[in-house]
Design an enzyme around this catalytic site. Structure first.
Site, PDB file in Angstrom:
ATOM      1  N   LYS A   1      23.508 -14.312   7.743  1.00  0.00           N
ATOM      2  CA  LYS A   1      22.035 -14.471   7.329  1.00  0.00           C
ATOM      3  C   LYS A   1      21.766 -13.972   6.014  1.00  0.00           C
ATOM      4  O   LYS A   1      22.010 -13.069   5.590  1.00  0.00           O
ATOM      5  CB  LYS A   1      21.249 -14.241   8.519  1.00  0.00           C
ATOM      6  CG  LYS A   1      21.210 -12.760   8.991  1.00  0.00           C
ATOM      7  CD  LYS A   1      20.459 -12.380  10.149  1.00  0.00           C
ATOM      8  CE  LYS A   1      20.534 -10.918  10.385  1.00  0.00           C
ATOM      9  NZ  LYS A   1      20.275 -10.443  11.659  1.00  0.00           N
TER      10      LYS A   1
ATOM     11  N   TYR B   1       4.270   6.864 -14.977  1.00  0.00           N
ATOM     12  CA  TYR B   1       2.960   6.443 -14.304  1.00  0.00           C
ATOM     13  C   TYR B   1       2.631   7.822 -13.220  1.00  0.00           C
ATOM     14  O   TYR B   1       3.240   8.106 -12.364  1.00  0.00           O
ATOM     15  CB  TYR B   1       2.977   5.332 -13.180  1.00  0.00           C
ATOM     16  CG  TYR B   1       3.138   4.114 -14.169  1.00  0.00           C
ATOM     17  CD1 TYR B   1       1.914   3.846 -15.127  1.00  0.00           C
ATOM     18  CD2 TYR B   1       4.143   3.074 -14.090  1.00  0.00           C
ATOM     19  CE1 TYR B   1       1.948   2.575 -15.876  1.00  0.00           C
ATOM     20  CE2 TYR B   1       4.153   2.156 -14.876  1.00  0.00           C
ATOM     21  CZ  TYR B   1       3.262   1.673 -15.711  1.00  0.00           C
ATOM     22  OH  TYR B   1       3.130   0.488 -16.460  1.00  0.00           O
TER      23      TYR B   1
ATOM     24  N   MET C   1       7.833  -1.032 -12.829  1.00  0.00           N
ATOM     25  CA  MET C   1       8.258  -2.461 -12.348  1.00  0.00           C
ATOM     26  C   MET C   1       9.694  -2.790 -13.177  1.00  0.00           C
ATOM     27  O   MET C   1      10.200  -3.474 -12.602  1.00  0.00           O
ATOM     28  CB  MET C   1       7.340  -3.484 -13.001  1.00  0.00           C
ATOM     29  CG  MET C   1       7.533  -4.881 -12.414  1.00  0.00           C
ATOM     30  SD  MET C   1       6.365  -6.118 -13.157  1.00  0.00           S
ATOM     31  CE  MET C   1       4.960  -5.905 -11.983  1.00  0.00           C
TER      32      MET C   1
END
Ligand SMILES: *Cc1c(COP(=O)(O)O)cnc(C)c1O
Length: 360
Positions: free
Chosen positions: A35, A257, A305
């Site tokens: 799956k 950050y 990110m």
């Protein structure tokens, strides 16, 4: 120029892991659970790597179709069955077996024509998610077998706790779950499929005629306290990226950050082309292991990110273009997952679409 990040799939490792599962299954059939795009490894790779499995177990009819198109000729079973009438109609076209876990599915089966629909009844052994009570099952088998073109071929259950110690009393133990199933365990007219990876590898008493193994086939253990090597498994997925730049950071300067990490000494920081938009969890804390040039170096600063920053002060080989392993054989997904409060399964299925896959 492509962004220097890829994940690679080692099909030979998948074959090896299947052999290990087969040995533990001890004569029981092995369904390979594929799956979620084979736990992120790709259905096409699973068809190759698990060619020796007895069947594939998956969730979406589209994935079943992909498996058939890739040349899978053996059994396929749908783990949650069909989701609507259209889905149900496609099962027999693709020669796919189905789990049935709820009354509405039986009613839909009753009101549609069938030639050769093979059904596995799902039994609730204590998870309280999907499935019928064990006591209902004998009647349901008769009811389904009475419908033209329909045959019950199996009984499945999914354990809520199979990785816990046998005497664990803070949960429904495996023994208690088996006890609930007891009236059904002697049946020979249907294939009993009980064990997931943890039970298949660690709990022979779970028994049954078949096992459904997922995570271990990809070389990852179901419990972060157990290393892949303990079960002679080889992780099949490796996420790698290259160093974009290496910067000197003076003691007392901070990185990234929120200035989460501050250099305790004059340091060298490698900036690596992998971030949370690639599937590397943003929750990874400082100190998390990153494999660089044969050494483990600590994550230093918040995951961005598109980038992470790593303290390579003690890795002189680190320079732009050097490849690093985010997870794979040297850094286990389970180790990373534990450090950020999740499980290896979630990391495997979270690699972003923008990351290209390479397979051998
Ligand atoms: C996902 C799943 C499995 C496989 O679980 P693993 O822990 O990966 O072995 C087995 N059975 C069902 C019903 C599942 O949904």
């Amino acid at each position: 120029m492509v962004r220097p990040i890829t994940f690679s799939i080692d099909i030979e490792a998948m074959r090896h892991n299947l052999e290990r599962v087969r040995a533990r299954a001890n004569g029981r059939k092995v369904w390979a659970v594929v799956k979620a795009n084979a736990y992120g490894h790709g259905i096409e790779n699973a068809v190759k790597g698990f060619a020796q499995a007895d069947g594939l177990a998956l969730l979406e009819i589209e994935e079943a179709q992909r498996a058939r198109e890739t040349g899978w000729k053996k059994r396929i079973v749908m783990l949650e069955g069909f989701f609507d009438a259209e889905d149900l109609a496609r099962l027999e076209v693709l020669d796919v077996e189905t789990i049935v876990h709820d009354r509405w599915q039986i009613e839909l089966i009753r009101t549609t024509p069938h030639q050769n629909l093979r059904v596995h009844l799902k039994v609730n052994s204590g998870m309280n998610r999907l499935g019928f009570d064990p006591g209902e099952v004998p009647g349901l088998i008769d009811e389904l077998n009475a419908i033209a073109g329909v045959k019950v071929v199996g009984i499945v259950t999914h354990f809520a706790n199979s990785e816990r110690a046998a005497d664990a009393d803070d949960c429904v133990s495996l023994n208690a779950q088996l006890q609930r199933m007891k009236p059904l365990l002697g049946r020979t007219d249907v294939e009993l499929c009980l064990a997931n990876s943890a039970a298949a590898m660690l709990r022979p008493e779970a028994g049954g005629a078949a096992v459904r193994a997922g995570i271990v086939l990809y070389g990852v253990t179901p419990d972060s306290a157990i290393a892949s090597s303990d079960l002679d498994l080889v992780p099949a997925m490796t996420l790698t990226a290259r160093i974009l730049t290496v910067r000197d950071v003076a003691a007392g300067e901070s990185v990234g950050y929120g200035s989460r990490w501050t250099a305790p000494r004059d340091s060298r920081i490698a900036v690596v082309a992998c971030g949370y938009a690639d599937g590397y969890p943003r929750a990874m804390p400082d100190g998390s292991p990153v494999w660089i040039a044969g050494k483990i170096a600590p994550l230093a600063g918040a995951v961005s990110m598109d980038m992470i920053t790593v303290d390579v002060t003690d890795v002189p080989e680190a320079r732009p273009g050097v490849e690093v392993e985010l997870w794979g054989r040297h850094v286990s997904v389970n180790t990373l997952a534990s450090l950020c409060g999740t499980i290896g399964y979630e990391l495997l299925v979270s690699i972003a679409r923008r990351v290209p896959m390479v397979s051998d």
